[in-house]
Design an enzyme around this catalytic site. Structure first.
Site, PDB file in Angstrom:
ATOM      1  N   GLY A 349      40.013  40.323  36.729  1.00 20.18           N
ATOM      2  CA  GLY A 349      41.406  40.449  37.139  1.00 20.18           C
ATOM      3  C   GLY A 349      41.740  39.887  38.499  1.00 20.18           C
ATOM      4  O   GLY A 349      42.849  40.068  38.987  1.00 20.18           O
ATOM      5  N   VAL A 350      40.802  39.163  39.128  1.00 15.55           N
ATOM      6  CA  VAL A 350      41.115  38.612  40.441  1.00 15.55           C
ATOM      7  C   VAL A 350      41.665  37.192  40.332  1.00 15.55           C
ATOM      8  O   VAL A 350      41.905  36.538  41.339  1.00 15.55           O
ATOM      9  CB  VAL A 350      39.899  38.627  41.398  1.00 15.55           C
ATOM     10  CG1 VAL A 350      39.499  40.050  41.701  1.00 15.55           C
ATOM     11  CG2 VAL A 350      38.750  37.844  40.822  1.00 15.55           C
ATOM     12  N   GLY A 351      41.855  36.733  39.090  1.00 13.75           N
ATOM     13  CA  GLY A 351      42.564  35.467  38.933  1.00 13.75           C
ATOM     14  C   GLY A 351      41.695  34.269  38.620  1.00 13.75           C
ATOM     15  O   GLY A 351      42.133  33.133  38.787  1.00 13.75           O
ATOM     16  N   LYS A 352      40.489  34.496  38.117  1.00 12.15           N
ATOM     17  CA  LYS A 352      39.604  33.359  37.837  1.00 12.15           C
ATOM     18  C   LYS A 352      40.178  32.485  36.726  1.00 12.15           C
ATOM     19  O   LYS A 352      40.363  31.276  36.903  1.00 12.15           O
ATOM     20  CB  LYS A 352      38.204  33.867  37.426  1.00 12.15           C
ATOM     21  CG  LYS A 352      37.537  34.702  38.499  1.00 12.15           C
ATOM     22  CD  LYS A 352      36.164  35.157  38.076  1.00 12.15           C
ATOM     23  CE  LYS A 352      36.173  36.092  36.887  1.00 12.15           C
ATOM     24  NZ  LYS A 352      36.850  37.364  37.108  1.00 12.15           N
ATOM     25  N   THR A 353      40.448  33.108  35.589  1.00 15.40           N
ATOM     26  CA  THR A 353      40.926  32.329  34.452  1.00 15.40           C
ATOM     27  C   THR A 353      42.297  31.743  34.727  1.00 15.40           C
ATOM     28  O   THR A 353      42.569  30.570  34.454  1.00 15.40           O
ATOM     29  CB  THR A 353      40.994  33.221  33.199  1.00 15.40           C
ATOM     30  OG1 THR A 353      39.805  33.978  33.137  1.00 15.40           O
ATOM     31  CG2 THR A 353      41.143  32.396  31.956  1.00 15.40           C
ATOM     32  N   SER A 670      20.325  49.714  47.413  1.00 13.47           N
ATOM     33  CA  SER A 670      21.235  49.861  48.542  1.00 13.47           C
ATOM     34  C   SER A 670      21.613  51.311  48.847  1.00 13.47           C
ATOM     35  O   SER A 670      22.295  51.582  49.834  1.00 13.47           O
ATOM     36  CB  SER A 670      22.490  49.022  48.326  1.00 13.47           C
ATOM     37  OG  SER A 670      23.247  49.590  47.293  1.00 13.47           O
ATOM     38  N   LYS A 713      32.284  46.223  48.403  1.00 19.53           N
ATOM     39  CA  LYS A 713      32.002  47.631  48.693  1.00 19.53           C
ATOM     40  C   LYS A 713      32.942  48.159  49.760  1.00 19.53           C
ATOM     41  O   LYS A 713      33.461  49.276  49.660  1.00 19.53           O
ATOM     42  CB  LYS A 713      30.556  47.790  49.167  1.00 19.53           C
ATOM     43  CG  LYS A 713      29.541  47.658  48.029  1.00 19.53           C
ATOM     44  CD  LYS A 713      28.141  47.784  48.582  1.00 19.53           C
ATOM     45  CE  LYS A 713      27.105  47.743  47.475  1.00 19.53           C
ATOM     46  NZ  LYS A 713      25.744  47.712  48.020  1.00 19.53           N
TER      47      LYS A 713
HETATM   48  P1  ADP Z   1      40.026  37.069  35.700  1.00 18.39           P
HETATM   49  O1  ADP Z   1      39.904  35.815  34.938  1.00 18.39           O
HETATM   50  O2  ADP Z   1      39.453  36.978  37.063  1.00 18.39           O
HETATM   51  O3  ADP Z   1      39.537  38.289  35.002  1.00 18.39           O
HETATM   52  P2  ADP Z   1      42.829  36.615  35.362  1.00 18.39           P
HETATM   53  O4  ADP Z   1      42.844  35.209  35.789  1.00 18.39           O
HETATM   54  O5  ADP Z   1      42.899  36.914  33.932  1.00 18.39           O
HETATM   55  O6  ADP Z   1      41.575  37.333  35.976  1.00 18.39           O
HETATM   56  O7  ADP Z   1      43.984  37.360  36.143  1.00 18.39           O
HETATM   57  C1  ADP Z   1      44.622  38.515  35.670  1.00 18.39           C
HETATM   58  C2  ADP Z   1      46.103  38.488  36.033  1.00 18.39           C
HETATM   59  O8  ADP Z   1      46.252  38.657  37.417  1.00 18.39           O
HETATM   60  C3  ADP Z   1      46.754  37.181  35.688  1.00 18.39           C
HETATM   61  O9  ADP Z   1      47.993  37.414  35.099  1.00 18.39           O
HETATM   62  C4  ADP Z   1      46.940  36.496  37.021  1.00 18.39           C
HETATM   63  O10 ADP Z   1      48.087  35.702  37.031  1.00 18.39           O
HETATM   64  C5  ADP Z   1      47.082  37.650  37.974  1.00 18.39           C
HETATM   65  N1  ADP Z   1      46.555  37.287  39.274  1.00 18.39           N
HETATM   66  C6  ADP Z   1      45.294  37.418  39.711  1.00 18.39           C
HETATM   67  N2  ADP Z   1      45.158  36.983  40.955  1.00 18.39           N
HETATM   68  C7  ADP Z   1      46.382  36.572  41.353  1.00 18.39           C
HETATM   69  C8  ADP Z   1      46.909  36.019  42.550  1.00 18.39           C
HETATM   70  N3  ADP Z   1      46.133  35.774  43.612  1.00 18.39           N
HETATM   71  N4  ADP Z   1      48.204  35.717  42.601  1.00 18.39           N
HETATM   72  C9  ADP Z   1      48.989  35.945  41.543  1.00 18.39           C
HETATM   73  N5  ADP Z   1      48.573  36.466  40.399  1.00 18.39           N
HETATM   74  C10 ADP Z   1      47.277  36.788  40.283  1.00 18.39           C
END
Ligand code: ADP
Length: 768
Positions: A349-353, A670, A713
């Site tokens: 959920g940090v925006g990789k995909t 750790s 952490k």
């Molecule tokens: P991951 O692939 O890391 O699990 P996703 O790319 O699926 O995460 O991201 C999950 C959601 O969070 C997506 O809808 C994405 O647009 C949003 N998101 C994550 N990081 C950001 C960011 N930095 N700015 C805007 N939206 C973000």
């Protein structure tokens, strides 16, 4: 004794009491002519040679039938026809050869009256009746004549004349003088014929059934065709072949592929419509004709534009974006030569995909996306051979087909979650795919022809860097993304997630407004995650509820979401957020963990009771963590004086260490200093603050060693309301990566030896 001229008949028999018709040439057949001329009473002997190719007297039988001319007439072409009636069967004593005409000396056959004959007459009569009934084309005219006959001899001849048997069979009936043997032969022949007829009938029925079935099928197929035609979707094989050829003519690909497709189309054409193979060839052609062999999009090369697109889709991530831009710059400069593959690593959920998707958009490429998580079969990557039932191309080719260009951004998710087993090692197949040296000639097992993957831009994603197969890691340019802090999440929500969600729900900023406090409440009390996926979902669910309200209650025009009404929409808070009233506990100390949700605190509990110094560990601890616990205990035992612990207490009690939550697996070294601190707290009865957390590996000598995942952490600990963090001095540099707003709220204590931990916890307590 009599002497008669012999007529040799090689193809029909004359039975006594019946007739035959013979036609002969007036010039050529001199032997017959002379017999007829010499013989005033018009009698002759009809003889059937024993073998087809009559050569001399030895191949003539010793039985013949005396015949008498009944009628003689000239027919056209200088021929004569005679009708001869059979009179009786006779013995032939001797043949006399006069210049190729034969005479025979004959003798009557004595009639022996045998009692058995009566029985055979009955049997024979029954048999012929049965025969007539079984053979559909036999007339029953003979039945009326049967009663007029008294001797077996005559009966046999009557039936012999009547039966539709071959010349060879009938010849046997003539030659056999014993009527009983003759009757037996006739009965046997009739029975055989019946059997043969039955068999024939069976076969005929079978054939008929098959024919009618295939006719039925043909009929049905024709009907389907007619219906399809009526509906306008005619899809006959001919049409299909024409269509395939047309598509081939339009296909952009090299000659080798064209030839291959052409060959398969011919195979398709020549394969029977009912053959199951047809479908297989059709599927293959479908793949070949739909692959983007030579289709490319043109890249946007203006890196400013690229950056703009990335900024529009993702908040922050400045380092990450910078590295992506650098990567693209190098790629442009080197024209794709051996540039490494990007791999975005970080918690969910940090925006990789989404970032990878955004990269594709920013440089104007199509997207292919597959996940290799859980794959244990290399065929999933490189396909099954076509001989395999239900064969398909692997995921790479499938992705390419969906992307419909040969240079998409190809996202490979969960590259750290492949497994290896007997079906092969998908990681090594993936390596071939990713290797720029090999992938211009990528050959999928199903497709069989080479596909050029060298223009594809692969981007992999993973959660844990250490779980990426080693050989792959080597090829990847790792870009680390980490958990977001609350304030980053707040910004993302305000500037990206909420505007996006409003638009998706057909709402405007004027209709729904969120206060910052409300958003923070969502982040703190309704989600617990490293990224913002859950937050995004929550916002969507909130907006759904609001849309419904707006549509059902016309008095409401706009909505203000604040701390107070959020609960109304989302129900009770799901997570406690410690804005911490601090409390103290004996034997409970916070460790710090890096989990799938990002960082978090991990309280460690210890207790003891009467026993013999045993150590009990619970809470799904991995081997390394168990060792850590033993090291911590040994360290305390050997330094009990320093910590003012009575060694007897350690010997006379069992010690139980538990790490909630019991069902979640935990491992790693750790927690070393945390374990030691919890034990000391327990045995010295000194309480530890609940807003302190610590992480660090401990050695037997009390040294504190570096640990991993520190950034996650710390962010997790801050989220959990921790104020003071003890960590290894060796990790000092990692603190640079921690966002300022987090650092500002935390007190860090860097240690290289456990005594420093002890002092900062217990001696401060004493003083304070
Ligand atoms: P991951 O692939 O890391 O699990 P996703 O790319 O699926 O995460 O991201 C999950 C959601 O969070 C997506 O809808 C994405 O647009 C949003 N998101 C994550 N990081 C950001 C960011 N930095 N700015 C805007 N939206 C973000």
């Amino acid at each position: 004794m009599e002497k008669l001229g012999v007529i040799l008949v090689p193809d029909m028999v004359l039975f006594p009491n019946s007739e035959i018709r013979i036609e002969f040439d007036n010039i050529q057949d001199q032997s017959i002519i002379s017999i007829l001329e010499e013989n005033s009473d018009q009698l002759m002997l009809i003889v059937n040679p024993l073998i087809d190719d009559f050569q001399n007297i030895t191949s003539l039988p010793n039985v013949g039938v005396v015949g008498k001319i009944k009628l003689k007439m000239d027919v056209p072409n200088n021929k004569t026809r005679i009708v001869i009636s059979g009179l009786k069967r006779v013995f032939i004593e001797e043949y006399i050869n006069n210049n190729d005409t034969y005479e025979a000396i004959i003798e009557d056959i004595p009639l022996i009256n045998n009692q058995e004959e009566e029985t055979y007459i009955r049997i024979l009569a029954k048999s012929i009746e049965k025969y007539i009934n079984s053979v559909p084309y036999m007339s029953n005219a003979i039945l009326s004549k049967l009663s007029t006959i008294e001797s077996l001899n005559e009966l046999c001849d009557l039936i012999g004349t009547f039966l539709p048997f071959s010349y060879d069979k009938k010849k046997k009936y003539i030659i056999e003088i014993n009527p009983i043997i003759r009757a037996k032969t006739i009965i046997k022949d009739m029975n055989e014929d019946i059997k043969l007829l039955e068999l024939e009938k069976q076969i005929e029925e079978q054939v008929e059934k098959e024919i009618s079935e295939s006719q039925k099928e043909f009929y049905l197929r024709e009907k389907i065709r007619a219906i399809q035609k009526e509906l306008g979707d005619v899809n006959t094989k001919d049409d299909e072949v024409a269509d395939l050829k047309y598509r081939l003519s339009k296909l952009k690909c090299n000659q080798k592929i064209k030839d291959r497709i052409k060959k398969e189309i011919s195979r398709y054409e020549s394969t029977n419509s009912n053959s199951p193979e047809l479908g297989t060839i059709r599927d293959y052609l479908d793949w070949m004709l739909n692959l983007p062999w030579n289709k490319y999009t043109k890249d946007i090369e203006d890196l400013n534009k690229v950056k703009h697109t990335l900024d529009l889709s993702h908040y922050g991530l400045d380092d990450v974006k910078l590295r992506i831009l650098e990567y693209l710059a190098v790629k442009q400069n080197t024209q794709n030569l051996r540039s490494p593959i990007l791999c975005l690593v970080g918690p969910p959920g940090v925006g990789k995909t989404s970032l990878a998707l955004s990269i594709a958009k920013s440089i104007n490429r199509h997207v292919a996306k597959i996940s290799v998580g859980g794959i244990n079969d290399e065929a999933e990557i490189i396909g099954h051979r076509r001989t395999y039932v239900g064969a398909n191309p692997g995921r790479i080719i499938q992705g390419i087909r969906k992307a419909n260009t040969a240079n998409p951004v190809f996202i490979i998710d969960e590259i750290d979650k492949m497994t290896k087993d007997i079906k092969g090692d998908p990681a090594s197949s993936l390596l071939e795919v990713l290797d720029p040296e090999q992938n211009s000639k990528f050959s999928d097992h199903y497709i069989e022809e080479e596909f050029d993957l060298s223009k594809v831009m692969f981007i992999a994603t993973a959660n844990y860097i250490d779980q990426i197969p080693y050989e792959l890691r080597d090829r990847l340019e790792i870009i680390q993304l980490s958990s977001y802090t609350e304030f980053e999440k707040l910004d993302i929500a305000k500037n990206y997630l909420i505007p996006k969600a409003l638009e998706e729900h057909g709402l405007t900023q004027l209709q729904v407004q969120f206060s910052d406090e409300a958003i923070l409440l969502l982040i703190r009390n309704y989600t617990k995650e490293a990224g913002v996926r859950e937050l995004e979902r929550l916002i969507a669910s909130l907006l759904r509820k609001i849309v419904k309200k707006l549509l059902t209650d016309f008095n409401i025009v706009a909505y203000q979401i604040d701390e107070n009404n959020i609960q109304e929409f989302l129900g009770k808070k799901k997570y406690k957020y410690f804005d911490q009233e601090n409390y103290k506990q004996i034997g409970v100390v916070n460790g710090m963990a890096y989990t799938a949700f990002g960082g978090d605190i991990l309280p460690i509990e210890v207790t003891y009771y009467k026993g013999s110094g045993k150590l009990i560990l619970t809470g799904s601890l991995g081997e390394v963590m168990q060792e850590s616990a033993r090291i911590a205990l040994s360290y305390i035992k050997s330094n009990s004086l320093y910590f003012k612990i009575n060694p007897k207490v350690l010997e006379e009690n069992d010690i139980h260490i538990h790490v909630p939550e019991g069902a979640v697996n935990k491992d790693g070294p750790s927690a070393g200093i945390t374990l030691a601190t919890a034990l000391i707290s327990l045995f010295t009865k000194k309480a530890v603050d609940s807003n302190i957390a610590m992480t660090g590996e401990i050695t037997l000598r009390g040294r504190v060693l570096e640990i991993g995942g520190l950034k996650e952490k710390i962010i997790g600990a801050a989220r959990a309301g921790i104020k003071k963090i003890i960590l290894p001095l060796e990790n000092e540099n990692d603190l640079d990566e921690i966002p300022k707003e987090i650092k500002d709220n935390l007190n860090f204590i860097l240690v290289s030896n456990y005594q420093e931990v002890y002092k900062s916890i217990f001696e401060v307590n004493k003083n304070g």
